[in-house]
Design an enzyme around this catalytic site. Structure first.
Site, PDB file in Angstrom:
ATOM      1  N   ALA A 140      84.085  80.630  60.417  1.00 37.86           N
ATOM      2  CA  ALA A 140      83.839  80.018  61.796  1.00 37.86           C
ATOM      3  C   ALA A 140      84.895  78.921  61.930  1.00 37.86           C
ATOM      4  CB  ALA A 140      82.300  79.406  61.838  1.00 37.86           C
ATOM      5  N   HIS A 156      88.850  74.948  58.739  1.00 38.39           N
ATOM      6  CA  HIS A 156      89.934  74.162  59.404  1.00 38.39           C
ATOM      7  C   HIS A 156      91.359  74.384  58.246  1.00 38.39           C
ATOM      8  CE1 HIS A 156      86.430  71.596  61.381  1.00 38.39           C
ATOM      9  NE2 HIS A 156      86.722  72.858  62.118  1.00 38.39           N
ATOM     10  N   CYS A 171      79.813  78.109  59.216  1.00 37.57           N
ATOM     11  CA  CYS A 171      80.508  78.626  57.791  1.00 37.57           C
ATOM     12  C   CYS A 171      82.001  78.382  57.986  1.00 37.57           C
ATOM     13  CB  CYS A 171      80.212  80.169  57.612  1.00 37.57           C
ATOM     14  SG  CYS A 171      81.018  81.074  58.903  1.00 37.57           S
ATOM     15  N   ARG A 195      82.284  79.190  72.073  1.00 39.89           N
ATOM     16  CA  ARG A 195      82.560  77.963  72.183  1.00 39.89           C
ATOM     17  C   ARG A 195      83.284  77.405  73.324  1.00 39.89           C
ATOM     18  NH1 ARG A 195      87.297  76.380  69.044  1.00 39.89           N
ATOM     19  NH2 ARG A 195      87.405  74.266  68.392  1.00 39.89           N
TER      20      ARG A 195
END
Ligand code: CFM
Length: 547
Positions: free
Chosen positions: A69, A200, A66, A100
């Protein structure tokens, strides 16, 4: 028709494979998916078009994450001395916390490193009903009192957007109250875009607005660069830094692996931006150029040859013979160990096949490493990349701005009155370009793939299993959601997001690690003992228990 280039026992053409993948879908879904499944049949100088960065069709089990995230987990998560507070229910904070494997090294025992903490407002039902601003304010205050960090970032999760908490007002109020702590917030609700790619963008915009340019000091050095789009997964950034240091290149700021508040704040002092992950950050490189005059080049440190090429690119930009020679020395020093392992492994990996389905750049970058092992990538795709990551940056002007992309703020950037300083004159840039150094350039994944390869955007669970069944690759690379379903099919699966427990895979030492890991995986006999469902029954069928 282009024959599909698969080994094993497949005789299907790429077109037949595409047809098979679409067969189970209702007609409308099949029509939509067909545009995201592309057979690489490009004629010379022509790249076929693929549909990307569109909504996942409801009902499909996507591999995507999403927007939250992408913002909190991907971009801001790896910074080590900013307190990142998730405003939302606890699950969002918990599952975006180090899953991650982004690594940090605080260098000194007293240096701040908040990586071991998971900060969240832990919203409850009553906060959803009566509002969560007070709770957020208290959380920011508590974090400040405990740690006195240079920066505190606040991330919105879905419910925050739905109930309308004004996180930006709370952040501004607390920033003014503290005076010595930069507090800012991100409207990165999970639903804000079609994937983490939107996150991002939201993260990078805020960092650019609130942080970059605040500190004119920066590290000293003769050749000063920023490394954009490198997140230090499994220690990749450490290995790249080791190589850069050895060459005498100073890395001012990594966006954002093992990064610090001060690195971001002084990143505008660098003289070149080297872009690793194009998808997550290319627009930051553009903004840094427009506002401060720093040119950018695309690099790739995944693969020993690619790493060598990237170092040469950086050296040719600065143009000093001293640096050019040093880079050659470093490559000559590092390569023998890499070649020795490649030669040892290659007889066992040569001719094997791989499939790569990873976020927005690794499905491309890792093809370099497989090539070095003599392996073929027979199918690949991104979860959430845009058309330019597939077809190259020349398509950017024709990209459609739809309702989803309009949701994401586009910053208006102009040259900074005080800080804009062109690093090279127009003539110098042109001379470098005519000698073969390309600025602002990325050709994307498709031109690097062989003809007949199947390129698939936003692959889903069903298609992944079907692809494995049809093409039986020797290795499948994707993420944790795919890990066990693929392994149950008798095919080794390598996570290329978190690297499972491995890494680094970047740079020269990383290449060695990767060769050994892939050798182990594709040559392990354990997979031969597993029977995939289709090996026992040609078609899976199910019955209701009450029948
Ligand atoms: Fe860039 Fe990444 Fe990737 Fe990415 Fe990611 Fe990642 Fe990725 Mo997972 S920033 S696009 S959002 S290279 S977390 S470090 S591995 S999907 S291919």
């Amino acid at each position: 028709m282009t024959p599909a280039m698969f080994n094993n026992d497949t005789t299907m053409t790429a077109a037949e494979i595409k047809e098979e993948l679409l067969k189970k879908y209702p007609p409308k879904v099949a029509r939509k998916r067909a545009k995201q499944i592309m057979i690489n049949e490009a004629l010379e100088n022509e790249t076929p078009e693929i549909t990307a960065n569109v909504r996942t069709i409801p009902g499909i089990i996507t591999m995507r994450g999403c927007t939250y995230a992408g913002c909190k987990g991907v971009i801001m998560g790896p910074t080590r001395d900013i307190v990142n507070i998730t405003h939302g229910p606890i699950g969002c904070g918990f599952y975006s916390w180090l899953t991650r494997r982004n690594q940090t090294d605080a260098y000194a025992p007293d240096a701040a490193n908040y990586m071991t903490y998971c900060f969240s407002t832990d919203m409850q039902d009553k906060d959803i009903i009566f509002g969560g601003e007070k709770k957020l304010e208290a959380a920011i205050q508590e974090a400040y009192d405990l740690f006195h960090p240079k920066g505190i970032c606040v991330f919105a999760t879905c419910p925050v957007g739905l109930i309308g908490d004004d996180i930006h007002a709370v952040a501004a109020k607390m920033k003014a109250k503290f005076g010595d702590c930069n507090v800012f917030a991100f409207s990165c609700e999970g639903y804000k875009g079609v994937s983490q790619s939107a996150g991002h963008h939201i993260a990078n915009n805020q960092v650019f607005k609130h942080l970059v340019g605040l500190d004119d000091q920066g590290k000293p050095g003769k050749y000063r660069i920023n490394l954009l789009g490198e997140y230090n997964i499994g220690g990749d950034g450490f290995e790249i830094d080791r190589i850069l240091n050895k060459c005498g290149v100073t890395n001012i700021a990594t966006f954002s692996g093992n990064s610090t508040y001060d690195q971001f704040a002084s990143s505008h002092t660098a003289d070149l931006n080297a872009v690793m992950c194009h998808r997550s950050i290319n627009y930051v490189a553009d903004m840094l150029e427009t506002k401060y005059g720093i040119p950018w080049v695309k690099v790739n440190f995944i693969g020993a040859n690619a790493a060598a090429k990237s170092l040469r690119k950086i050296a040719s930009y600065f143009g000093d013979q001293e640096l050019i020679d040093r880079v050659e020395e470093v490559i000559a020093e590092e390569m023998p160990a890499v070649r020795a392992v490649a030669e040892e492994v290659r007889p066992r990996t040569e001719g094997k096949t791989a499939m790569l389905f990873v976020g927005g750049s690794r499905a491309h970058h890792y093809q370099e490493l497989f090539k070095e092992l003599g392996m073929k990538t027979i199918s690949a795709g991104y979860e959430f990349a845009h058309r330019d990551d597939y077809e190259g940056r020349q398509v950017i002007p024709e990209l459609k701005v739809d309702a989803d992309s309009r949701n994401i703020e586009e910053l208006e950037v102009s040259p900074d009155e005080r800080l804009f300083r062109p690093r090279k004159s127009q003539e110098e840039l042109r001379a470098l370009e005519s000698s073969g150094l390309k600025f602002k350039d990325y050709d994307g994944l498709i031109p690097d793939m062989e003809r007949g390869a199947v390129v698939i955007d936003d692959l889903n669970q069903y298609e992944a299993e079907k692809l494995v069944e049809l093409l039986k690759p020797d290795i499948f690379c994707a993420g944790i959601k795919e890990k066990f379903s693929i392994q149950k099919l008798g095919v080794p699966m390598k996570q290329l997001h978190s690297y499972d427990s491995g890494g680094p895979y970047a740079g020269f030492r990383g290449a060695i690690n990767f060769y050994r890991e892939i050798d182990r995986l594709v040559n392990s006999r354990v997979w031969g003992y597993l029977k995939a469902p289709w090996q026992e029954n040609p078609e899976l069928s199910a019955t209701y228990v009450w029948e």
